[in-house]
Design a protein around this motif. Structure first.
Motif, PDB file in Angstrom:
ATOM      1  N   ASP A  30      19.228  75.738  44.221  1.00  0.00           N
ATOM      2  CA  ASP A  30      19.327  76.112  42.814  1.00  0.00           C
ATOM      3  C   ASP A  30      20.412  75.258  42.156  1.00  0.00           C
ATOM      4  N   ASP A  31      20.017  74.409  41.220  1.00  0.00           N
ATOM      5  CA  ASP A  31      20.962  73.481  40.584  1.00  0.00           C
ATOM      6  C   ASP A  31      22.124  74.189  39.885  1.00  0.00           C
ATOM      7  N   GLN A  32      21.906  75.397  39.404  1.00  0.00           N
ATOM      8  CA  GLN A  32      22.968  76.142  38.725  1.00  0.00           C
ATOM      9  C   GLN A  32      23.969  76.727  39.726  1.00  0.00           C
ATOM     10  N   LEU A  75      35.812  81.308  40.920  1.00  0.00           N
ATOM     11  CA  LEU A  75      34.499  80.684  40.774  1.00  0.00           C
ATOM     12  C   LEU A  75      33.969  80.707  39.348  1.00  0.00           C
ATOM     13  N   ALA A  76      34.524  81.535  38.491  1.00  0.00           N
ATOM     14  CA  ALA A  76      34.080  81.643  37.095  1.00  0.00           C
ATOM     15  C   ALA A  76      32.574  81.890  37.009  1.00  0.00           C
ATOM     16  N   LEU A  77      32.102  82.824  37.800  1.00  0.00           N
ATOM     17  CA  LEU A  77      30.679  83.148  37.803  1.00  0.00           C
ATOM     18  C   LEU A  77      30.299  83.922  36.546  1.00  0.00           C
ATOM     19  N   THR A  78      29.104  83.647  36.066  1.00  0.00           N
ATOM     20  CA  THR A  78      28.590  84.322  34.879  1.00  0.00           C
ATOM     21  C   THR A  78      27.633  85.438  35.296  1.00  0.00           C
ATOM     22  N   GLY A  79      27.282  86.254  34.322  1.00  0.00           N
ATOM     23  CA  GLY A  79      26.277  87.282  34.573  1.00  0.00           C
ATOM     24  C   GLY A  79      24.955  86.662  34.988  1.00  0.00           C
ATOM     25  N   GLU A  80      24.622  85.526  34.384  1.00  0.00           N
ATOM     26  CA  GLU A  80      23.385  84.826  34.748  1.00  0.00           C
ATOM     27  C   GLU A  80      23.440  84.350  36.200  1.00  0.00           C
ATOM     28  N   ASP A  81      24.604  83.845  36.633  1.00  0.00           N
ATOM     29  CA  ASP A  81      24.759  83.437  38.034  1.00  0.00           C
ATOM     30  C   ASP A  81      24.498  84.621  38.958  1.00  0.00           C
ATOM     31  N   PHE A  82      25.120  85.749  38.649  1.00  0.00           N
ATOM     32  CA  PHE A  82      24.955  86.947  39.478  1.00  0.00           C
ATOM     33  C   PHE A  82      23.487  87.352  39.538  1.00  0.00           C
ATOM     34  N   ASP A  83      22.840  87.378  38.383  1.00  0.00           N
ATOM     35  CA  ASP A  83      21.428  87.777  38.336  1.00  0.00           C
ATOM     36  C   ASP A  83      20.553  86.827  39.153  1.00  0.00           C
ATOM     37  N   LYS A  84      20.859  85.530  39.101  1.00  0.00           N
ATOM     38  CA  LYS A  84      20.089  84.561  39.892  1.00  0.00           C
ATOM     39  C   LYS A  84      20.303  84.792  41.388  1.00  0.00           C
ATOM     40  N   VAL A  85      21.537  85.080  41.777  1.00  0.00           N
ATOM     41  CA  VAL A  85      21.825  85.349  43.190  1.00  0.00           C
ATOM     42  C   VAL A  85      21.041  86.575  43.653  1.00  0.00           C
TER      43      VAL A  85
END
Length: 121
Positions: A30-32, A75-85
């Motif tokens: 996943d590129d993101q 890591l400065a993770l976003t809500g979108e990152d969490f949802d993708k994980v």
């Protein structure tokens, strides 16, 4: 369904190990998400993740890692990152033969962790 039965229903330690391998293959493709893992000791992370998931599902393993908020703070993770994980984990569970109803139960265990993992803007 009790936590221990969730762990058993998934298939225990062998199934958790297989899911973790499938999961990291997806995350690293996943590129993101992949950039978050560039300097990570992947074998150590996979071992840690197996323990974390097993413990979260009610297995006999005890999670001894840092609090999630501390482990993910830089890591400065976003809500979108969490949802993708979570999406990659759900897909990995499905590929490992876990039924949709059980995946929903697992997702309800993970949803409350979002506030601990995502860095507030």
């Amino acid at each position: 369904m009790s936590d221990s039965s969730v762990y058993e229903a998934v298939g225990g330690a062998p199934a958790v190990a297989a899911v973790v391998d499938l999961f990291y293959a997806k995350v690293l493709a996943d590129d993101q998400l992949a950039p978050h893992f560039r300097t990570t000791d992947l074998p150590a992370l996979k071992a840690h993740q197996r323990t974390f998931i097993a413990a979260a599902l009610g297995g006999p393993e005890a999670y001894r890692g840092r609090p999630l908020s501390e482990a993910h703070a830089q890591l400065a993770l976003t809500g979108e990152d969490f949802d993708k994980v979570v999406g990659h984990l759900a897909q990995s569970l499905k590929e490992a033969g876990v039924g949709d109803d059980l995946i929903t139960v697992i997702a309800t265990h993970l949803a409350p962790l979002k506030d601990q993992v995502v860095k507030a803007p």
